[in-house]
Scaffold this motif. Structure first.
Motif, short mmCIF file in Angstrom:
data_model
loop_
_atom_site.label_atom_id
_atom_site.label_comp_id
_atom_site.label_asym_id
_atom_site.label_seq_id
_atom_site.Cartn_x
_atom_site.Cartn_y
_atom_site.Cartn_z
N LEU A 154 0.66 -8.26 -1.62
CA LEU A 154 -0.36 -7.73 -0.71
C LEU A 154 0.28 -6.83 0.34
O LEU A 154 -0.20 -5.73 0.60
CB LEU A 154 -1.11 -8.88 -0.05
CG LEU A 154 -2.19 -8.47 0.93
CD1 LEU A 154 -3.35 -7.81 0.19
CD2 LEU A 154 -2.69 -9.67 1.71
N LYS A 190 -1.45 6.01 -1.86
CA LYS A 190 -0.63 5.91 -3.06
C LYS A 190 0.80 5.62 -2.66
O LYS A 190 1.20 5.84 -1.51
CB LYS A 190 -0.70 7.18 -3.89
CG LYS A 190 -0.26 8.43 -3.17
CD LYS A 190 -0.42 9.64 -4.05
CE LYS A 190 -0.02 10.89 -3.28
NZ LYS A 190 -0.13 12.08 -4.07
N GLY A 206 1.56 -3.55 -1.09
CA GLY A 206 0.49 -2.64 -1.50
C GLY A 206 -0.55 -2.40 -0.45
O GLY A 206 -1.64 -1.92 -0.75
N ILE A 207 -0.25 -2.70 0.82
CA ILE A 207 -1.26 -2.59 1.86
C ILE A 207 -1.80 -1.16 1.97
O ILE A 207 -2.99 -0.95 2.16
CB ILE A 207 -0.71 -3.10 3.21
CG1 ILE A 207 -1.85 -3.54 4.10
CG2 ILE A 207 0.13 -2.09 3.92
CD1 ILE A 207 -1.41 -4.48 5.18
N LYS A 208 -0.93 -0.17 1.82
CA LYS A 208 -1.37 1.23 1.88
C LYS A 208 -2.25 1.57 0.67
O LYS A 208 -3.20 2.32 0.79
CB LYS A 208 -0.15 2.15 1.93
CG LYS A 208 -0.50 3.59 2.14
CD LYS A 208 0.74 4.43 2.29
CE LYS A 208 0.40 5.88 2.50
NZ LYS A 208 1.58 6.72 2.58
N ILE A 209 -1.95 0.99 -0.46
CA ILE A 209 -2.70 1.25 -1.68
C ILE A 209 -4.08 0.59 -1.62
O ILE A 209 -5.09 1.18 -1.97
CB ILE A 209 -1.95 0.72 -2.92
CG1 ILE A 209 -0.55 1.28 -2.99
CG2 ILE A 209 -2.72 0.99 -4.19
CD1 ILE A 209 -0.46 2.76 -3.06
N PHE A 210 -4.12 -0.65 -1.17
CA PHE A 210 -5.34 -1.43 -1.20
C PHE A 210 -6.33 -1.06 -0.10
O PHE A 210 -7.54 -1.10 -0.30
CB PHE A 210 -5.03 -2.93 -1.11
CG PHE A 210 -4.19 -3.45 -2.23
CD1 PHE A 210 -4.42 -3.08 -3.54
CD2 PHE A 210 -3.14 -4.31 -1.97
CE1 PHE A 210 -3.64 -3.56 -4.57
CE2 PHE A 210 -2.36 -4.81 -2.99
CZ PHE A 210 -2.61 -4.43 -4.30
N PHE A 211 -5.86 -0.70 1.08
CA PHE A 211 -6.74 -0.59 2.24
C PHE A 211 -6.92 0.82 2.78
O PHE A 211 -7.74 1.02 3.67
CB PHE A 211 -6.24 -1.50 3.37
CG PHE A 211 -6.21 -2.95 2.96
CD1 PHE A 211 -7.38 -3.61 2.66
CD2 PHE A 211 -5.02 -3.63 2.87
CE1 PHE A 211 -7.36 -4.94 2.28
CE2 PHE A 211 -4.98 -4.96 2.50
CZ PHE A 211 -6.16 -5.61 2.21
N LYS A 269 -8.02 4.68 1.92
CA LYS A 269 -8.67 5.49 0.89
C LYS A 269 -7.72 6.62 0.48
O LYS A 269 -7.20 7.35 1.31
CB LYS A 269 -9.97 6.07 1.43
CG LYS A 269 -10.76 6.80 0.40
CD LYS A 269 -12.10 7.25 0.94
CE LYS A 269 -12.89 7.89 -0.17
NZ LYS A 269 -14.23 8.22 0.27
#
Length: 56
Positions: free
Chosen positions: A16, A29, A19-24, A26
């Motif tokens: 989590l 990447k 990948g915080i930049k990926i998940f939260f 818009k």
């Protein structure tokens, strides 16, 4: 069993946070860390061995 659950929870948190930049965010990447994306490497003429094999 407690150790296994703790380990799974710790791994889930690590994924989590990685990948915080990926998940939260818009359009988020992962940064491109490949050699051809680094302007300093290109300026010095350093290329990736894979690129040399496939594109030359």
């Amino acid at each position: 069993m407690k150790t296994l659950l703790f380990t799974v929870a710790l791994l889930a948190l690590a994924v989590l946070f990685l990948g915080i930049k990926i998940f939260f965010i818009k359009g988020g990447k992962f940064p491109n860390t490949h050699i051809h994306a680094n302007p300093e490497m290109r300026k010095r003429g350093i290329t990736c061995a894979r690129d040399d094999e496939f594109y030359r």
